[in-house]
Design an enzyme around this catalytic site. Structure first.
Site, PDB file in Angstrom:
ATOM      1  N   LYS A 243       3.571  52.218  28.545  1.00 22.10           N
ATOM      2  CA  LYS A 243       5.009  51.996  28.742  1.00 22.10           C
ATOM      3  C   LYS A 243       5.387  51.960  30.223  1.00 22.10           C
ATOM      4  CE  LYS A 243       6.672  53.503  24.258  1.00 22.10           C
ATOM      5  NZ  LYS A 243       7.423  54.468  23.457  1.00 22.10           N
TER       6      LYS A 243
ATOM      7  N   ARG B 217       0.719  58.250  19.667  1.00 24.05           N
ATOM      8  CA  ARG B 217       0.769  56.840  19.249  1.00 24.05           C
ATOM      9  C   ARG B 217       0.277  55.988  20.426  1.00 24.05           C
ATOM     10  NH1 ARG B 217       4.206  52.443  19.527  1.00 24.05           N
ATOM     11  NH2 ARG B 217       4.343  51.202  17.619  1.00 24.05           N
TER      12      ARG B 217
HETATM   13  C1  9MG Z   1       7.572  51.801  17.260  1.00 22.25           C
HETATM   14  N1  9MG Z   1       7.481  52.614  18.469  1.00 22.25           N
HETATM   15  C2  9MG Z   1       7.392  52.154  19.745  1.00 22.25           C
HETATM   16  N2  9MG Z   1       7.333  53.186  20.600  1.00 22.25           N
HETATM   17  C3  9MG Z   1       7.377  54.306  19.842  1.00 22.25           C
HETATM   18  C4  9MG Z   1       7.365  55.679  20.140  1.00 22.25           C
HETATM   19  O1  9MG Z   1       7.326  56.118  21.384  1.00 22.25           O
HETATM   20  N3  9MG Z   1       7.421  56.558  19.120  1.00 22.25           N
HETATM   21  C5  9MG Z   1       7.503  56.113  17.822  1.00 22.25           C
HETATM   22  N4  9MG Z   1       7.567  57.056  16.859  1.00 22.25           N
HETATM   23  N5  9MG Z   1       7.525  54.828  17.485  1.00 22.25           N
HETATM   24  C6  9MG Z   1       7.470  53.950  18.482  1.00 22.25           C
END
Ligand code: 9MG
Length: 277
Positions: free
Chosen positions: A221, A256
């Site tokens: 990110k 994630r």
């Molecule tokens: C779909 N999505 C994109 N970024 C995310 C994040 O940081 N957390 C979660 N739960 N979903 C995300």
């Protein structure tokens, strides 16, 4: 610490890796050489082999500036992928969506977990989530993806995000979703400045006060690029792994990520260290 996801369970006493699978047309198009469904499945299989215990399937881009997709487009993108993973791989499947109709169809297709960046705020979402009986990840976002990075503003970001998540947990409990079915996520990059993101990461342990497991997504990110001289996406892997390690050491139970192998290896080092604390 077992977290029940439909007919599977996740052992959250060790950090778990959620691999990102974007079921958007550009993600798996290869000029028509292969079927995009096969490509999605093969990417999911690679992530499982590299250590992912959850595959997060999403059909709506939620990047800053992204335009919304129609319900039908979202269904057409995610449902065949979920069905295919369910029939071929032994892994927990999460659906990244905010739409009640997608929750219900995803559950029927074999999903084990709902991941909603809008924390069940869409009309009918709380009720549909409850109806599926599946656990849910409630994420904090200020605004909507199209405009969320225009002017994020908080009184005190950690406090404001915590209060929001507390309210959404309460809303879930009111419709009969129990605390043991809930995960929370501070939503790195979703309506937050670089300062906000690092303030949240620095204080991530404070979310333990909400008594539900924390999921974190900061892979590749802009908060990573922002401290790396605006590195291109391909040059954000080490920074993303560092962020995942910090998050896990501050109590995050699910990470994630895009780079599953690199993150899984790093988390094994975290685990070996934490076991000695
Ligand atoms: C779909 N999505 C994109 N970024 C995310 C994040 O940081 N957390 C979660 N739960 N979903 C995300």
């Amino acid at each position: 610490m077992k977290f029940i996801c439909g007919d599977r369970s996740l052992d959250l006493s060790v950090p778990q890796v959620m691999g990102i699978l974007n079921a958007t047309p550009d993600s798996f198009s290869d000029g028509g050489k292969f079927n995009s469904l096969d490509n999605a499945l093969s990417h999911a299989r690679n992530m499982v082999e590299q250590g992912a215990s959850i595959i997060d399937v999403g059909g709506e881009s939620t990047r800053p500036g992204a335009s919304p997709v129609s319900l039908q487009q979202e269904l057409d993108r995610v449902i065949p992928v979920i069905e295919s993973i369910r029939s071929q791989l032994d892994v927990c499947i999460s659906v990244d969506s905010s739409s009640p109709e997608v929750f219900l169809a995803a559950k029927n297709a074999g999903a084990h977990l709902l991941n909603d960046v809008r924390a069940l705020k869409r009309e009918g979402a709380l009720q549909a989530a409850q109806q599926t009986g599946l656990p849910i990840c409630l994420m904090h976002m200020q605004g909507e993806p199209e405009t969320m990075q225009t002017k994020p503003s908080y009184q005190q970001v950690v406090h404001d995000v915590t209060t929001f998540l507390q309210e959404r947990i309460a809303a879930c409990r009111e419709v009969g979703i129990e605390s043991h079915q809930i995960l929370i996520d501070p939503g790195f990059g979703f309506g937050k400045t670089l300062e906000d993101n690092y303030a949240l990461l620095a204080k991530l342990e404070s979310f333990a006060a909400l008594h539900v497991p924390v999921l974190v997504g900061l892979s590749r990110k802009s908060m990573i690029a922002g401290v790396l001289n605006n590195a291109s996406v391909d040059n954000r892997i080490s920074g993303s792994v560092a962020g995942a390690v910090i998050a896990a050491m501050k109590g995050a139970k699910i990470l994630r990520v895009h780079d599953v192998k690199e993150t899984s290896d790093a988390l094994k080092v975290v685990q070996a260290t934490m076991a000695k604390l």
